[in-house]
Motif scaffolding. Structure first.
Motif, mmCIF file in Angstrom:
data_model
loop_
_atom_site.group_PDB
_atom_site.id
_atom_site.type_symbol
_atom_site.label_atom_id
_atom_site.label_comp_id
_atom_site.label_asym_id
_atom_site.label_seq_id
_atom_site.Cartn_x
_atom_site.Cartn_y
_atom_site.Cartn_z
ATOM 1 N N LEU A 1 0.843 -1.202 0.000
ATOM 2 C CA LEU A 1 0.000 0.000 0.000
ATOM 3 C C LEU A 1 0.875 1.248 0.000
ATOM 4 O O LEU A 1 1.948 1.246 0.601
ATOM 5 C CB LEU A 1 -0.863 0.032 1.260
ATOM 6 C CG LEU A 1 -1.889 -1.079 1.440
ATOM 7 C CD1 LEU A 1 -2.554 -0.959 2.806
ATOM 8 C CD2 LEU A 1 -2.935 -0.997 0.351
ATOM 9 N N SER A 2 0.402 2.330 -0.627
ATOM 10 C CA SER A 2 1.115 3.603 -0.488
ATOM 11 C C SER A 2 0.610 4.321 0.755
ATOM 12 O O SER A 2 1.370 4.734 1.614
ATOM 13 C CB SER A 2 0.931 4.461 -1.743
ATOM 14 O OG SER A 2 -0.432 4.604 -2.039
ATOM 15 N N GLY A 3 -0.714 4.458 0.890
ATOM 16 C CA GLY A 3 -1.299 5.084 2.079
ATOM 17 C C GLY A 3 -2.484 4.254 2.550
ATOM 18 O O GLY A 3 -2.740 3.178 2.006
ATOM 19 N N LEU A 4 -3.204 4.752 3.570
ATOM 20 C CA LEU A 4 -4.336 3.996 4.116
ATOM 21 C C LEU A 4 -5.643 4.554 3.547
ATOM 22 O O LEU A 4 -6.021 5.679 3.844
ATOM 23 C CB LEU A 4 -4.356 4.107 5.637
ATOM 24 C CG LEU A 4 -3.049 3.745 6.360
ATOM 25 C CD1 LEU A 4 -3.243 3.853 7.867
ATOM 26 C CD2 LEU A 4 -2.573 2.360 5.963
ATOM 27 N N TYR A 5 -6.295 3.749 2.720
ATOM 28 C CA TYR A 5 -7.545 4.172 2.070
ATOM 29 C C TYR A 5 -8.690 3.414 2.696
ATOM 30 O O TYR A 5 -8.865 2.236 2.434
ATOM 31 C CB TYR A 5 -7.498 3.905 0.568
ATOM 32 C CG TYR A 5 -6.301 4.526 -0.093
ATOM 33 C CD1 TYR A 5 -6.269 5.889 -0.356
ATOM 34 C CD2 TYR A 5 -5.195 3.763 -0.420
ATOM 35 C CE1 TYR A 5 -5.156 6.475 -0.930
ATOM 36 C CE2 TYR A 5 -4.077 4.338 -0.992
ATOM 37 C CZ TYR A 5 -4.062 5.693 -1.239
ATOM 38 O OH TYR A 5 -2.961 6.271 -1.789
ATOM 39 N N TYR A 6 -9.468 4.098 3.527
ATOM 40 C CA TYR A 6 -10.610 3.424 4.148
ATOM 41 C C TYR A 6 -11.859 3.537 3.268
ATOM 42 O O TYR A 6 -12.805 2.786 3.424
ATOM 43 C CB TYR A 6 -10.892 4.044 5.518
ATOM 44 C CG TYR A 6 -9.833 3.691 6.553
ATOM 45 C CD1 TYR A 6 -9.773 2.417 7.112
ATOM 46 C CD2 TYR A 6 -8.887 4.634 6.970
ATOM 47 C CE1 TYR A 6 -8.815 2.088 8.062
ATOM 48 C CE2 TYR A 6 -7.932 4.315 7.919
ATOM 49 C CZ TYR A 6 -7.899 3.039 8.466
ATOM 50 O OH TYR A 6 -6.950 2.716 9.405
ATOM 51 N N TRP A 7 -11.895 4.508 2.371
ATOM 52 C CA TRP A 7 -13.105 4.754 1.583
ATOM 53 C C TRP A 7 -13.256 3.722 0.476
ATOM 54 O O TRP A 7 -12.273 3.222 -0.066
ATOM 55 C CB TRP A 7 -13.064 6.148 0.936
ATOM 56 C CG TRP A 7 -13.060 7.273 1.922
ATOM 57 C CD1 TRP A 7 -13.061 7.171 3.287
ATOM 58 C CD2 TRP A 7 -13.044 8.668 1.624
ATOM 59 N NE1 TRP A 7 -13.047 8.425 3.851
ATOM 60 C CE2 TRP A 7 -13.027 9.361 2.860
ATOM 61 C CE3 TRP A 7 -13.042 9.411 0.440
ATOM 62 C CZ2 TRP A 7 -13.014 10.755 2.933
ATOM 63 C CZ3 TRP A 7 -13.022 10.796 0.506
ATOM 64 C CH2 TRP A 7 -13.011 11.465 1.745
ATOM 65 N N GLN A 8 -14.525 3.454 0.119
ATOM 66 C CA GLN A 8 -14.844 2.678 -1.074
ATOM 67 C C GLN A 8 -15.561 3.616 -2.046
ATOM 68 O O GLN A 8 -15.900 4.744 -1.705
ATOM 69 C CB GLN A 8 -15.760 1.500 -0.717
ATOM 70 C CG GLN A 8 -15.074 0.472 0.169
ATOM 71 C CD GLN A 8 -16.018 -0.657 0.601
ATOM 72 O OE1 GLN A 8 -17.209 -0.627 0.300
ATOM 73 N NE2 GLN A 8 -15.468 -1.612 1.318
ATOM 74 N N ALA A 9 -15.835 3.092 -3.244
ATOM 75 C CA ALA A 9 -16.533 3.922 -4.240
ATOM 76 C C ALA A 9 -17.874 4.409 -3.674
ATOM 77 O O ALA A 9 -18.259 5.573 -3.867
ATOM 78 C CB ALA A 9 -16.749 3.113 -5.517
ATOM 79 N N SER A 10 -18.585 3.540 -2.942
ATOM 80 C CA SER A 10 -19.897 3.936 -2.391
ATOM 81 C C SER A 10 -19.750 5.068 -1.380
ATOM 82 O O SER A 10 -20.652 5.898 -1.234
ATOM 83 C CB SER A 10 -20.564 2.770 -1.661
ATOM 84 O OG SER A 10 -20.334 1.582 -2.294
ATOM 85 N N THR A 11 -18.614 5.091 -0.658
ATOM 86 C CA THR A 11 -18.373 6.148 0.326
ATOM 87 C C THR A 11 -18.388 7.504 -0.394
ATOM 88 O O THR A 11 -19.077 8.445 0.016
ATOM 89 C CB THR A 11 -17.003 5.936 1.017
ATOM 90 O OG1 THR A 11 -16.872 4.570 1.410
ATOM 91 C CG2 THR A 11 -16.838 6.856 2.202
ATOM 92 N N MET A 12 -17.626 7.587 -1.480
ATOM 93 C CA MET A 12 -17.511 8.852 -2.236
ATOM 94 C C MET A 12 -18.860 9.222 -2.870
ATOM 95 O O MET A 12 -19.239 10.394 -2.887
ATOM 96 C CB MET A 12 -16.429 8.666 -3.310
ATOM 97 C CG MET A 12 -15.951 9.934 -3.934
ATOM 98 S SD MET A 12 -15.162 11.009 -2.702
ATOM 99 C CE MET A 12 -15.698 12.605 -3.302
ATOM 100 N N GLN A 13 -19.554 8.190 -3.353
ATOM 101 C CA GLN A 13 -20.866 8.447 -3.978
ATOM 102 C C GLN A 13 -21.819 9.092 -2.965
ATOM 103 O O GLN A 13 -22.515 10.058 -3.280
ATOM 104 C CB GLN A 13 -21.428 7.102 -4.444
ATOM 105 C CG GLN A 13 -22.542 7.218 -5.465
ATOM 106 C CD GLN A 13 -23.102 5.829 -5.791
ATOM 107 O OE1 GLN A 13 -22.399 4.816 -5.707
ATOM 108 N NE2 GLN A 13 -24.366 5.799 -6.165
ATOM 109 N N LEU A 14 -21.798 8.592 -1.734
ATOM 110 C CA LEU A 14 -22.694 9.147 -0.717
ATOM 111 C C LEU A 14 -22.251 10.550 -0.281
ATOM 112 O O LEU A 14 -23.086 11.430 -0.068
ATOM 113 C CB LEU A 14 -22.803 8.194 0.483
ATOM 114 C CG LEU A 14 -23.873 8.516 1.517
ATOM 115 C CD1 LEU A 14 -25.252 8.724 0.884
ATOM 116 C CD2 LEU A 14 -23.971 7.411 2.571
#
Ligand code: DP6
Length: 339
Positions: free
Chosen positions: A260-273
């Protein structure tokens, strides 16, 4: 055999986040934080100690806890035993009525309920502050599930000065918090790993420098029930925490799952909401979001707007395969039974 004590606690949701530790051993945070207890979820924990037990037994949701969890609970029981000057081993049964490790911090309600049940079972009658300090040693954010309603955790400089207290009771503000659950899977990166990497972000110092101001804005807006001011500040604060996670140097930590480069907790649905929330506000529906260390989104609105928000969510969520839990601000940890 000691008394058998059952205690319960709600998880809490931070509106100003704890992200990064000044002392990882004692969970002294790098910054003070502010949260609200979530009334529709709770952990119930029963503890009894006996000299007949040759080891601690930890059961979680009806099954034996995994080794890592059991070891963490035993370390916490050791703290309680040390405080009480006792040595007996314990049987611990804990049940959550919400998905673990998926953006509602189950460790917060779990360590709050465990601290209360275990200390009472050994006849320790700790004050709210002492209980909050004990719960913090188990999991930092657990200290905020001890007091009721809207709670501030003062970072402090040492064990005695780092504790949580109520800034307003649950009935202070008729807020609704809708937790939109996209994933009930345990997250791949624990918040403890996230805390450890926070300082590797080049933006971490800037976040810490701005936090005292953020905390005052959010707390003032909360006390004044100024929803627009409160909401905008809490969104910016959540995104600030995730900016630190995303720009942390993941390669500096324990080998995580893959390069991993950084810690990504979001998913596509997160951004959509997130984008949908901005759209609702442009359309006149005052709703704001926050996100913890997972993909799920927590939506804040005032009680009068909850029906309108639910109508919007009913249109949106079936396609996203999400479910929701709606909470109001709630009480602190409590004893369910003892005897
Ligand atoms: C993103 O309290 O779970 O929910 O102290 O290592 O157990 P430990 O971490 P934990 O961290 C919570 C992080 C957060 C933000 C918050 O609740 O303030």
């Amino acid at each position: 055999m000691s008394k058998t004590v059952t205690a319960a606690a709600h998880p809490n949701l931070a509106v100003v986040k704890y992200w990064g530790k000044a002392d990882p051993r004692l969970n002294i945070p790098a910054n003070s934080s502010l949260s609200v207890n979530l009334g529709s979820a709770h952990t119930t924990t029963t503890v009894c100690f006996s000299s007949d037990f040759d080891q601690d037994v930890v059961r979680l949701n009806g099954a034996a806890a995994d080794d890592r969890t059991a070891a963490r609970v035993t370390r916490h029981l050791d703290r309680v035993r040390r405080l009480a000057g006792r040595t007996e081993r314990a049987l611990v049964e804990s049940v959550n009525d919400f998905p673990a490790a998926a953006g509602i911090a189950s460790s917060a309600s779990a360590f709050a309920a465990l601290s209360l049940a275990a200390s009472r079972a050994l006849d320790l009658h700790l004050s709210e502050r002492e209980l909050s300090i004990l719960a913090r040693q188990g999991s930092g954010s657990a200290c905020r599930s001890i007091p009721g309603g809207f709670v501030r955790w003062e970072a402090g400089q040492d064990d005695a000065s780092s504790y949580a207290y109520q800034v307003a009771p649950p009935e202070h503000w008729d807020l609704r918090i809708t937790t939109v659950i996209f994933s009930e899977q345990p997250k791949e990166i624990s918040s403890s790993d996230g805390h450890a990497l926070a300082q590797t972000s080049p933006f971490y110092a800037a976040r810490l420098a701005g936090l005292p101001h953020t905390l005052e804005v959010v707390q003032d807006a909360l006390l004044a029930r100024d929803f627009a001011r409160f909401g905008l500040a809490l969104e910016r604060e959540a995104v600030s925490m995730h900016a630190i996670a995303m720009t942390a140097d993941a390669s500096a930590g324990e080998p995580l799952s893959g390069p991993l480069s950084g810690l990504y907790y979001w998913q596509a649905s997160t951004m959509q909401l997130i984008q949908q929330v901005q759209g609702w506000r442009r359309g006149g529906l005052p709703v704001y979001f926050t996100i913890d260390a997972g993909p799920n989104v927590h939506l804040f609105c005032e009680g009068a707007q909850q029906v309108a928000l639910e109508a919007e969510l009913a249109r949106l969520l079936p396609a996203m395969q999400a479910r929701t839990i709606v909470s109001a601000p709630a009480r602190g940890a409590w004893v369910v039974s003892e005897g």
